[in-house]
Design a protein around this motif. Structure first.
Motif, short mmCIF file in Angstrom:
data_model
loop_
_atom_site.label_atom_id
_atom_site.label_comp_id
_atom_site.label_asym_id
_atom_site.label_seq_id
_atom_site.Cartn_x
_atom_site.Cartn_y
_atom_site.Cartn_z
N CYS A 98 -30.75 -8.80 10.48
CA CYS A 98 -29.89 -8.04 9.57
C CYS A 98 -29.92 -6.56 9.93
O CYS A 98 -30.99 -6.00 10.23
N THR A 155 -29.04 -3.41 4.74
CA THR A 155 -28.72 -4.76 4.27
C THR A 155 -30.01 -5.47 3.90
O THR A 155 -31.10 -5.05 4.26
N ASP A 205 -30.29 -12.72 2.20
CA ASP A 205 -30.17 -13.66 1.08
C ASP A 205 -29.90 -15.04 1.67
O ASP A 205 -28.76 -15.35 2.03
N GLY A 206 -30.95 -15.85 1.81
CA GLY A 206 -30.81 -17.13 2.49
C GLY A 206 -30.59 -16.89 3.98
O GLY A 206 -31.46 -16.37 4.67
N THR A 258 -27.75 -15.18 4.92
CA THR A 258 -26.69 -14.19 4.91
C THR A 258 -27.25 -12.79 4.70
O THR A 258 -28.10 -12.57 3.83
N CYS A 259 -26.79 -11.83 5.51
CA CYS A 259 -27.15 -10.42 5.32
C CYS A 259 -26.15 -9.79 4.37
O CYS A 259 -24.93 -9.87 4.60
N LYS A 260 -26.67 -9.17 3.30
CA LYS A 260 -25.80 -8.54 2.31
C LYS A 260 -26.09 -7.04 2.23
O LYS A 260 -27.22 -6.61 2.48
N CYS A 288 -26.86 -3.33 0.90
CA CYS A 288 -27.59 -2.67 -0.18
C CYS A 288 -26.61 -1.79 -0.97
O CYS A 288 -25.44 -1.64 -0.59
N THR A 322 -34.46 -4.64 -1.23
CA THR A 322 -34.95 -6.02 -1.26
C THR A 322 -33.89 -6.97 -1.80
O THR A 322 -33.93 -8.16 -1.55
N ASN A 323 -32.93 -6.43 -2.55
CA ASN A 323 -31.80 -7.21 -3.07
C ASN A 323 -30.67 -6.26 -3.42
O ASN A 323 -30.75 -5.06 -3.13
#
Length: 302
Positions: free
Chosen positions: A224, A228, A231-232, A234-236, A238, A246-247
């Motif tokens: 990632c 970012t 999440d599982g 997948t890079c999401k 920030c 962290t999320n």
């Protein structure tokens, strides 16, 4: 002296020179029918020798039966039947239309066609048709499995409905990893995107990634990128002011000039806090409003 029977002019009883009308001179005698190998000449009144290789003939130009080893064709005896005919019991029998060579026991089955047609299942055709191609010998050969149009057995130009053309060499029910089916063709996904599967409207946009990669903004990445979180698989992204998190709600580092406070990025730490390494830390002295000099030193009390 009397001539022999049917002889009208002779030298003696054994040597005839001319026969009655309807009879022909053969070896000094008169015969009504000339023997094999000779024909009755009306002009000379004699039995004359047939052309070479003839067993029977009507004239010097027209054979009706050939000697063994020869075949009759257009009144001539030949050792080899011409193209478009086949030897059968001493005769050159015509093959079917457009056929140069056919079976002697079945003239409807061709083994070689003329240069204008193609051999397909024993027949001469003008086109090989769907699923076949013409080889260098003008023979119709089948295309590879599920291929309906090809130039040779190793390649395919068009696949049957429900199949996809993979790299012009085979037809597949589903395209392999790294390819997407578009208009019956397996189109390679954009290599820079490293897709396992991609979108059929945009081959640079990934739908899924290989097991070792992660999905991010339509592409597959080995790790990632900054700003970012994972999440599982997948890079999401920030929050906007986070440099790491962290999320989607909790930052761990902020972009300058922001400061990290309780997982958020703020413009100012506020009363009772001071900045340490871009992070807001609470003053450790009771009732301290400002501890800029250090968390254990109070610069201003409430």
């Amino acid at each position: 002296h009397d001539c022999s029977e049917h002889c009208v002019n002779c030298l003696d009883n054994y040597t005839c020179n001319k026969c009655e009308i309807g009879f022909f001179l053969n070896n000094n005698t008169c015969v009504e029918i000339c023997p094999d190998g000779k024909f009755a000449c009306e002009i000379s009144g004699k039995c004359q020798v047939c052309p070479a290789s003839c067993a029977k003939c009507d004239s010097k130009e027209v054979c009706t039966l050939c000697n063994e080893g020869f075949n009759l064709h257009d009144g001539k005896c030949t050792s080899t039947c011409p193209a478009g005919t086949v030897a059968n019991n001493g005769f050159c029998i015509p093959c079917q239309k457009s056929c140069n060579v056919c079976l002697s026991n079945d003239t409807t089955t061709c083994t070689e066609c003329d240069g204008k047609t193609f051999l397909k299942n024993g027949q001469c055709v003008t086109e090989c048709g769907v699923g076949f191609y013409a080889d260098s010998q003008h023979h119709c050969q089948p295309c590879s499995r599920d291929c309906i149009q090809c130039q040779n057995a190793e390649t395919c130009d068009l696949c049957a409905t429900g199949f996809f053309n993979f790299q012009g060499i085979q037809c597949v029910e589903s395209c392999p990893n790294g390819f997407i089916g578009i208009d019956n063709v397996c189109v390679e996904c954009d290599k820079d995107s490293k897709c396992k599967t991609c979108c059929n409207k945009n081959t640079s946009k990934c739908m899924t990634c290989y097991q070792e990669d992660f999905y991010y903004n339509g592409k597959c990445v080995s790790k990632c990128p900054e700003k970012t979180f994972l999440d599982g698989k997948t890079c999401k992204d920030c929050l906007d002011d986070c440099s790491s998190c962290t999320n989607g709600l909790t930052c761990t580092e902020c972009l300058s000039p922001k400061f990290l406070k309780d997982g958020k990025c703020v413009d100012s730490c506020g009363d009772g806090f001071t900045v340490v390494s871009s992070r807001c830390q609470s003053c450790q002295v009771d009732a301290c409003k400002d501890c800029t000099s250090g968390i254990n030193l109070c610069d201003k009390c409430y």
